[in-house]
Design an enzyme around this catalytic site. Structure first.
Site, short mmCIF file in Angstrom:
data_model
loop_
_atom_site.label_atom_id
_atom_site.label_comp_id
_atom_site.label_asym_id
_atom_site.label_seq_id
_atom_site.Cartn_x
_atom_site.Cartn_y
_atom_site.Cartn_z
N SER A 32 60.67 32.95 -0.74
CA SER A 32 59.30 33.44 -0.93
C SER A 32 59.28 34.92 -1.30
CB SER A 32 58.50 33.27 0.37
OG SER A 32 58.21 31.92 0.58
N HIS A 63 56.72 31.03 -5.37
CA HIS A 63 57.80 30.17 -5.83
C HIS A 63 57.44 29.71 -7.25
CE1 HIS A 63 59.94 29.68 -1.93
NE2 HIS A 63 58.77 30.09 -1.49
N HIS A 85 60.13 22.74 -0.26
CA HIS A 85 60.10 22.69 1.21
C HIS A 85 59.64 21.30 1.64
CE1 HIS A 85 59.18 26.82 -0.13
NE2 HIS A 85 59.87 27.22 0.91
N TYR A 87 57.59 20.67 3.99
CA TYR A 87 56.15 20.63 4.29
C TYR A 87 55.31 20.39 3.03
CZ TYR A 87 56.17 25.56 2.79
OH TYR A 87 56.34 26.71 2.07
N GLU A 88 55.93 20.51 1.86
CA GLU A 88 55.21 20.19 0.62
C GLU A 88 55.13 18.68 0.42
OE1 GLU A 88 56.20 23.06 -2.81
OE2 GLU A 88 57.83 23.38 -1.39
N ALA A 115 62.59 34.14 3.12
CA ALA A 115 61.77 35.03 3.94
C ALA A 115 61.70 34.38 5.32
CB ALA A 115 60.38 35.15 3.34
N MET A 213 61.19 27.91 7.20
CA MET A 213 60.88 26.49 6.93
C MET A 213 61.68 25.98 5.73
SD MET A 213 56.79 27.10 7.11
CE MET A 213 56.09 28.21 8.34
N SER A 214 62.87 26.53 5.54
CA SER A 214 63.66 26.12 4.37
C SER A 214 65.14 26.19 4.69
CB SER A 214 63.34 27.05 3.19
OG SER A 214 63.83 28.36 3.43
N ASN A 237 58.34 39.44 8.69
CA ASN A 237 57.37 39.73 9.76
C ASN A 237 58.07 39.45 11.08
OD1 ASN A 237 56.93 36.82 8.55
ND2 ASN A 237 56.51 36.68 10.75
N HIS A 249 51.01 34.26 5.11
CA HIS A 249 51.93 34.24 3.96
C HIS A 249 51.71 35.49 3.11
CE1 HIS A 249 54.83 32.40 1.31
NE2 HIS A 249 53.99 32.32 0.30
C1 R1P Z 1 55.95 30.96 4.94
O1 R1P Z 1 55.37 32.20 4.73
C2 R1P Z 1 56.89 30.55 3.84
O2 R1P Z 1 57.88 31.61 3.66
C3 R1P Z 1 59.18 31.08 3.84
C4 R1P Z 1 58.96 29.90 4.77
O3 R1P Z 1 60.03 29.00 4.77
C5 R1P Z 1 57.68 29.32 4.24
O4 R1P Z 1 57.92 28.52 3.11
O5 R1P Z 1 59.62 30.68 2.55
P1 R1P Z 1 61.13 30.54 2.07
O6 R1P Z 1 61.92 30.03 3.22
O7 R1P Z 1 61.11 29.60 0.92
O8 R1P Z 1 61.59 31.93 1.65
#
Ligand code: R1P
Length: 274
Positions: A32, A63, A85, A87-88, A115, A213-214, A237, A249
């Site tokens: 992200s 993204h 992800h 969650y999508e 992130a 979350m990835s 954060n 986000h």
């Molecule tokens: C939440 O702000 C998003 O940022 C992070 C989390 O996993 C979620 O998708 O994204 P990336 O892990 O894709 O960087």
């Protein structure tokens, strides 16, 4: 569960090869707000995810949904500007499908970035964290289902999911470039809700330093395929309950934008050393 066959992987790889003659050595997945690295690719060929056979689509802000092939600091690379992800709505095997395609293209090393929320209270927003290991708390695994032994073993070893050699290289480069680098354990959750303060206390007790979350599915598939992995989190954060403020986000994107120069300096210097 989507069964991803060798044919599907080959079709995606062949489409990419039809657009670019480059044989990439390193794959990069940009998290992200970290897509800025893509601007530094030399002679880039850009391919929209929607044009690549069997590729999912990016639906999250920050993204871009674009695959780039070219070179970074003279090293042939394939770079994902944006990831998928769970969650999508995608299964873990689909979120990691691009890693299978990277392997087919010739990639032997993967740099994953993300992130993440800081769980370790000695961290601060804007810190970069080398991922030493992960805890997969998504409740999912991309290797569920029949195992194709041509792709990798039924029971892959995860004792060095994040290569010690590549971590040592990253630490050496960070110290040469005077880029402060934290190191810690990434906890992968399903999302899309951010964690509750009680969950963060639990994750800290379990040994987590950062949460997102990835990443975990991509790394599992990379290790299954014999790809060496280096992971870098941008602490975007502090996780829930540490500071008395809500998470968003928007804040994640703001922080990743603020650290862009530090992130670029580190990653661009690591690539030729990998
Ligand atoms: C939440 O702000 C998003 O940022 C992070 C989390 O996993 C979620 O998708 O994204 P990336 O892990 O894709 O960087």
């Amino acid at each position: 569960m989507t069964i991803l066959t060798q044919d599907m992987i080959k079709e995606a790889a062949q489409y990419i090869q039809s657009k670019s003659p480059v044989t990439p050595q390193i794959g990069l997945i940009l998290g992200s707000g970290l897509g800025v690295l893509a601007e530094h690719i030399e002679e880039p060929i850009s391919i929209a995810y929607q044009d690549i056979p069997h590729f999912p689509q990016s639906t999250v802000e920050g993204h871009a949904g674009e695959l780039l092939v070219g070179s970074l600091q003279g090293v042939p690379v394939v770079l994902m500007k944006g990831r998928f992800h769970m969650y999508e709505g995608y299964g873990p095997e689909l979120t990691a499908f691009p890693v299978r395609v990277m392997k087919e293209l010739g990639v032997s090393k993967l740099l994953v970035t993300n992130a993440a929320g800081g769980i370790n209270t000695s961290f601060a927003p804007g810190d970069l964290m080398l991922i030493s290991d992960h805890i997969n708390l998504t409740g999912k695994n991309p290797l569920i289902g029949p195992n194709d032994s041509e792709m990798g073993p039924r029971f892959p070893d995860m004792s060095q999911a994040y290569s010690r050699k590549l971590r040592d290289t990253a630490k050496k480069v960070a110290s040469e470039k005077n880029v402060p680098l934290q190191e810690g354990v990434y906890v992968g959750l399903l999302g899309p809700t951010y964690e509750t303060p009680a969950e963060i206390v639990m994750l800290r007790t379990l040994g987590g330093d950062a949460v997102g979350m990835s990443t975990v599915s991509e790394v599992i598939v990379a290790r299954h395929a014999g790809i060496e992995v280096l992971g870098i989190s941008c602490i975007s954060n502090m996780a829930s309950g540490i500071l008395d403020q809500p998470l968003s986000h928007h804040e994640v994107m703001e922080t990743t934008d603020r650290v862009r120069e530090k992130f670029l300096s580190l990653v661009l210097s690591i690539i030729p050393e990998m």
